[in-house]
Every structure is written in structure tokens, then in C-alpha cells.
Enzyme design. Structure first.
Site, PDB file in Angstrom:
ATOM      1  CD  GLU A  39      -3.030  -0.718  -0.053  1.00 46.27           C
ATOM      2  OE1 GLU A  39      -3.072   0.442  -0.535  1.00 46.27           O
ATOM      3  OE2 GLU A  39      -3.715  -1.649  -0.499  1.00 46.27           O
ATOM      4  CE1 TYR A 120      -7.062   3.037  -0.389  1.00 49.72           C
ATOM      5  CE2 TYR A 120      -4.674   3.288  -0.210  1.00 49.72           C
ATOM      6  CZ  TYR A 120      -5.779   2.606  -0.694  1.00 49.72           C
ATOM      7  OH  TYR A 120      -5.609   1.487  -1.456  1.00 49.72           O
ATOM      8  CG  ASP A 138      -7.944   2.547  -4.899  1.00 51.70           C
ATOM      9  OD1 ASP A 138      -9.144   2.566  -5.260  1.00 51.70           O
ATOM     10  OD2 ASP A 138      -7.151   1.649  -5.259  1.00 51.70           O
TER      11      ASP A 138
END
Length: 341
Positions: A39, A120, A138
Site C-alpha cells: 500500500e 486511506y 483509492d
């Protein structure tokens, strides 16, 4: 909107991308270290660019403890090509915090306290690695949700509305698979241009598709022109070696090895910015690079050290690939060597 999770998960079970940081659909949750690392790497970077870097990283540093013990300069060099180098500095800082604690926090709230982990990323890790229900948005998910709900507010102001809408459709069952299914749907079907709406498992629930306006969403603001900056890259050579410097630890490309450069300013540069006095020769042409907030045009100057004492690191000119130069400097080096050949 109804329950979209079931048709989406059915589609994901059949069409999920095989990625080295994922567990297959319906299988035990993925390794938190691999989820976190992927990520961080994927922020503002494509899956195609990340995959080989990810595989190299986990081969070199197979656990968060191994990464925490890494040499910072070695890690920064390994990061070259992924951009946004502050992420690499946060990466090792986060690894050290987690290694000291003994494990990653298992909640979205706990993950938010880690260096370099924003809203996020915390939601994504919580859902994918720990099975916590979290609204993960996203760019791919934002596009899917904006079309499902026909959200007409322009980006980036629409993100809170999109996040709230995502929360309404996120299930408690298999939240990690749901998140990754939304990502895959945006990548493969609900693409920015010419979405394959007829193949989409959610077309019956999609407001934008029903109106024949899928490509109109998400609504994007007019792009502002990026400011133009100029600079000079200096190639100082001595006996087949070229001078590299370490950029300041904070700021753009902080802490990275680089070719010497004068300031990046609004006006074309002058040779007074050179690192030493030399017989500098300006090469024809320039190298252009686009950063997030500005465009950069670099003139190219080459010279010989001639015994001058200079601060920096001498590196074999024919082995610059191993120096881990950021993309802009790697491009300049390649152009200098091409023109000088």
C-alpha cells in the site's frame, strides 16, 4: 442501492488479480507486512511499476523486523524509481515502530498512529490484513462509487461524499475481498475511458450507466497549468568516475543520491551554480521531467574534476544503475552519456 457485495464478490472470486501481496479470494487474510508495504508503494504508482520492486523488497527484507534493521541509504537506493521519496523515509520509521511494538496494530484507528500511514492506508490495511470493516477509497474505488451513485460534485471536493457512499455499500463479511474487488473492478472494467459497462457485475445498480453517462463521472475540475522551472545538472568526471551528492534530508527527493544541480528556479540557470570551477561544456538539448506540482527543464553541463577537492561521492560512470538515482537524475545521466558517446 441495495446489496452490491454479493455480485461483486462472485465476480472477484472468478476474476481476482494474482498479486504478490494478496491472498486468493476467500482464503486467510494476507500478511500485514506485505499489505502495508504494497500500500505504501502503490501510492501514486502503478501496479506494473510496483510488482518487481515489491518482490525485490520482500526478498531482501522479508519481514518488518528485517526492514527495521535496514541501512537507510541502502533502502533509499532500492526505492529509486517509485517516486515520492518521503514515503521511503516514513517506511523505515514505521518499520522501526512496528518492530519495537512486536506487531502491527490491528485496527484502523491504531494503524493511523504509525508514521506515513494516513486515512486511506490505515483503512486498507485494516480491511485487507485484519478483516475490519472499513471504507477504503483509492482512485479506482472513487471512480466506481462516483458512477454507482452519479455523484456530480467535482473532485477533490467530492471525496468525502464518495467515502460516505462507499461506507454504505461496504459489507461486514469479507471486507478485505470487497475492497480488493472494488479496486480490480476499477482497474479492469470501470476504467477512466471506455468502461466495459456491459461486462460489469454492478451495471444493474449503477446510476451513471442507467443514464448512459458513465464516462461523465467522476467529475474532474479543470487542470491548472503547472509552473515551469529550470535548472542545470552537472556531470563532473574524474578517471571514469562521476561525482554524486546526497540531497538534503528534507524536501523533494530528500536523502537520495543525485548528480549535482543548481537551484530549480523560474529563470534559466547560469554556470555560477556549478559545484566547482571547471572547463564546463554545455551539451545540446535538455532533459524534461514532470513532478506533481511543477515541470522541470534541465540543461546539461559536463566537466573534468582536474584535481579539485569536492564534497560528495565518486561513483563508476558505467555503473550508475546501482546508485539508485531518482528518475530525473537517471534520465539526465542517460542523456549525458548518449550525447557524449
Amino acid at each position: 442501492m441495495g446489496n452490491i457485495a454479493r455480485p461483486l464478490l462472485d465476480w472477484y472470486d472468478a476474476h481476482a488479480r494474482a498479486l504478490p501481496w494478496r491472498s486468493p479470494p476467500g482464503r486467510p487474510r494476507a500478511d500485514p507486512y506485505r499489505v502495508w508495504l504494497s500500500e505504501i508503494m502503490l501510492q501514486q504508482t502503478t501496479v506494473a511499476a510496483v510488482r518487481p520492486k515489491f518482490e525485490m523488497f520482500v526478498a531482501r527484507w522479508p519481514s518488518v523486523a528485517a526492514l527495521a534493521a535496514a541501512d537507510e541509504a541502502e533502502l533509499m537506493a532500492a526505492w529509486a524509481g517509485l517516486g515520492y521519496y518521503a514515503r521511503a523515509r516514513n517506511l523505515i520509521a514505521c518499520a522501526r515502530v512496528v518492530a519495537e511494538a512486536g506487531a502491527f496494530p490491528e485496527t484502523e484507528a491504531g494503524l493511523r498512529g504509525l508514521p506515513g500511514v494516513g486515512a486511506y492506508t490505515a483503512a486498507a490495511i485494516a480491511a485487507i490484513a485484519f478483516g475490519e470493516r472499513a471504507a477504503v477509497v483509492d482512485a479506482n474505488v472513487a471512480r466506481v462509487v462516483a458512477r454507482l451513485f452519479a455523484i456530480s460534485q467535482p473532485l477533490p471536493g467530492a471525496m468525502e461524499t464518495i467515502r460516505a457512499a462507499t461506507d454504505t455499500i461496504t459489507p461486514a463479511d469479507r471486507p478485505g475481498d470487497f475492497v480488493q474487488a472494488m479496486m480490480d473492478l476499477g482497474s479492469a472494467i470501470c476504467t477512466p475511458r471506455k468502461p466495459a459497462c456491459l461486462a460489469c457485475p454492478l451495471n444493474a445498480a449503477c446510476t451513471a450507466y442507467a443514464a448512459g453517462m458513465a464516462e461523465a463521472y467522476p467529475v474532474k475540475p479543470a487542470k491548472a497549468a503547472k509552473p515551469q522551472r529550470y535548472g542545470t545538472i552537472f556531470w563532473l568526471e574524474d578517471a571514469g568516475q562521476v561525482l554524486l551528492v546526497r540531497r538534503p534530508p528534507k524536501g523533494l527527493l530528500g536523502g537520495m543520491r543525485a548528480l549535482p544541480t543548481g537551484p530549480w528556479a523560474a529563470a534559466p540557470p547560469v554556470l555560477e551554480d556549478a559545484p566547482v570551477r571547471s572547463n564546463w561544456e554545455m551539451l545540446p538539448g535538455t532533459v524534461a521531467h514532470v513532478f506533481t506540482h511543477f515541470r522541470l527543464e534541465l540543461a546539461l553541463a559536463v566537466g573534468q574534476a582536474r584535481g579539485h577537492a569536492v564534497a560528495g561521492e565518486w561513483w563508476p560512470a558505467d555503473d550508475l544503475e546501482s546508485a539508485g538515482l531518482p528518475t530525473v537524475f537517471a534520465k539526465a545521466a542517460a542523456e549525458i552519456r548518449r550525447v557524449s558517446a
